[in-house]
Design a protein around this motif. Structure first.
Motif, PDB file in Angstrom:
ATOM      1  N   MET A 112      19.212 -40.662  65.437  1.00 55.03           N
ATOM      2  CA  MET A 112      20.470 -41.250  65.901  1.00 55.03           C
ATOM      3  C   MET A 112      21.674 -40.452  65.434  1.00 55.03           C
ATOM      4  N   LYS A 150      14.686 -50.879  75.514  1.00 51.61           N
ATOM      5  CA  LYS A 150      15.190 -51.648  74.366  1.00 51.61           C
ATOM      6  C   LYS A 150      15.804 -50.716  73.326  1.00 51.61           C
ATOM      7  N   ILE A 151      15.148 -49.576  73.120  1.00 53.23           N
ATOM      8  CA  ILE A 151      15.719 -48.570  72.216  1.00 53.23           C
ATOM      9  C   ILE A 151      17.042 -48.065  72.773  1.00 53.23           C
ATOM     10  N   ALA A 153      19.120 -49.655  74.707  1.00 49.73           N
ATOM     11  CA  ALA A 153      20.150 -50.687  74.559  1.00 49.73           C
ATOM     12  C   ALA A 153      20.768 -50.642  73.162  1.00 49.73           C
ATOM     13  N   ASP A 154      19.927 -50.450  72.154  1.00 53.44           N
ATOM     14  CA  ASP A 154      20.445 -50.361  70.786  1.00 53.44           C
ATOM     15  C   ASP A 154      21.328 -49.125  70.607  1.00 53.44           C
ATOM     16  N   LYS A 155      20.883 -48.009  71.181  1.00 52.40           N
ATOM     17  CA  LYS A 155      21.692 -46.793  71.110  1.00 52.40           C
ATOM     18  C   LYS A 155      23.034 -46.997  71.817  1.00 52.40           C
ATOM     19  N   ASN A 157      24.722 -49.707  72.243  1.00 54.78           N
ATOM     20  CA  ASN A 157      25.604 -50.543  71.418  1.00 54.78           C
ATOM     21  C   ASN A 157      26.283 -49.727  70.321  1.00 54.78           C
ATOM     22  N   GLN A 158      25.500 -48.898  69.637  1.00 54.12           N
ATOM     23  CA  GLN A 158      26.075 -48.079  68.568  1.00 54.12           C
ATOM     24  C   GLN A 158      27.081 -47.073  69.113  1.00 54.12           C
ATOM     25  N   GLU A 194      20.650 -56.972  76.438  1.00 57.83           N
ATOM     26  CA  GLU A 194      20.605 -56.555  75.041  1.00 57.83           C
ATOM     27  C   GLU A 194      21.734 -55.608  74.623  1.00 57.83           C
ATOM     28  N   THR A 195      22.692 -55.401  75.503  1.00 57.10           N
ATOM     29  CA  THR A 195      23.879 -54.645  75.099  1.00 57.10           C
ATOM     30  C   THR A 195      25.055 -55.603  74.976  1.00 57.10           C
ATOM     31  N   ASP A 196      25.954 -55.268  74.087  1.00 57.65           N
ATOM     32  CA  ASP A 196      27.142 -56.077  73.834  1.00 57.65           C
ATOM     33  C   ASP A 196      28.171 -55.802  74.932  1.00 57.65           C
TER      34      ASP A 196
END
Length: 299
Positions: A112, A150-151, A153-155, A157-158, A194-196
């Motif tokens: 990341m 899903k991975i 989506a987390d990326k 968001n960051q 799953e994203t903000d």
């Protein structure tokens, strides 16, 4: 017939009022709310050969805004020009570049911190040309699984948080693969869920939504208020379903744009990824002519 001063003043006043009202209404109806934008990937061949003369022609066709692609983060260049020089070219032509597509997919499988380091380069480049959004445009085929979405989506968001902290917006651009079902769910479902929404906005490619999604563009906008800050507008060949010049394809943009909720829309870009009737520059000429004649009044 003899007209006294009182009659003349009254008649003249009525005439002035009668003429002023429709003129004001005409002016209001004719003034577009948004700048007419072009995704420069459409003319990537011309931009590679001569970006200066190409952008001069883009301006002459009535385009006012652009979306870039192909930024070199290490050299901080756009189309072979330093970011500051590219910004000066845009300013000289009275063009803007409000968003950019960047090569984030190449960093998907890296740590990341590597992805965020590249994002920092993109933020620097975007700010240098006064862009408003950084956009994740594509995910390589090897990564298109539910777990990887899903991975992703987390990326996202960051990255959205990082871009927002730098004063920029961040968005995700769809193609067709996000709408492929995997055991009842799609990659797009995962991204939406799953994203903000305050950190990750969406750039809707209307062509791919019409071609590949079970939802219409209007339905997606209604179901996700506040998220679709940008649109890509391109047509679909009536036979092959490939890209097409606006007005030559099967998507009824008159019906769509005359009724769709612009909701959070800030920018739109005309685009055609290929399948040009003649060549890329002629295609953006034909699409601009059709858009200005039939569609611009809705935006």
């Amino acid at each position: 017939m003899k007209i006294n001063r009182r009659t003349f003043v009254k008649s003249a006043g009525a005439l002035s009022a009668a003429t002023l009202v429709p003129l004001a209404g005409f002016s209001k109806a004719k003034k577009p709310k948004y700048k007419m934008g072009l995704q420069l990937f459409t003319i990537r061949d011309a931009m590679a050969k001569d970006p200066v003369s190409t952008l001069k022609q883009v301006k002459s066709l009535g385009y006012q805004d652009t979306e870039i692609f192909g930024y070199d983060g290490v050299k901080s260049t756009y189309y072979g020009m330093k970011a500051a020089d590219f910004k000066k070219l845009l300013d000289d032509l009275q063009l803007t570049a409000t968003s950019g597509h960047y090569d984030f997919s190449s960093y998907f499988n890296q740590p990341m911190d590597k992805l965020l380091s590249y994002l920092d380069q993109c933020i620097k480049g975007a700010k240098a040309i006064d862009a408003k959004y950084i956009t994740w445009p594509w995910l390589a085929p090897d990564y298109r699984t539910p777990d990887n979405f899903k991975i992703l989506a987390d990326k996202l968001n960051q990255m959205g948080e990082r871009a927002q902290s730098a004063g920029l917006g961040f968005a995700y651009h769809n193609h067709d693969f996000e709408f492929v079902a995997h055991n009842g769910t799609t990659g797009y479902d995962i991204i939406l869920g799953e994203t903000d929404p305050t950190l990750v906005k969406l750039q809707m490619d209307m062509y791919w939504v019409v071609r590949s999604s079970n939802s219409t563009p209007a339905e997606l906008i209604a179901a996700n208020p506040g998220r679709y800050v940008m649109w890509h507008i391109k047509d679909m060949d009536k036979v092959t379903q490939d890209y097409s010049e606006l007005g030559n394809g099967s998507i009824d943009y008159i019906k769509m744009l005359s009724t769709i909720d612009t909701d959070a829309l800030e920018y739109y870009y005309l685009e055609q990824g290929g399948n040009f009737a003649t060549n890329s520059m002629q295609s953006i000429t034909d699409s601009a002519e059709y858009f200005k004649k039939y569609l611009r009044k809705y935006l």
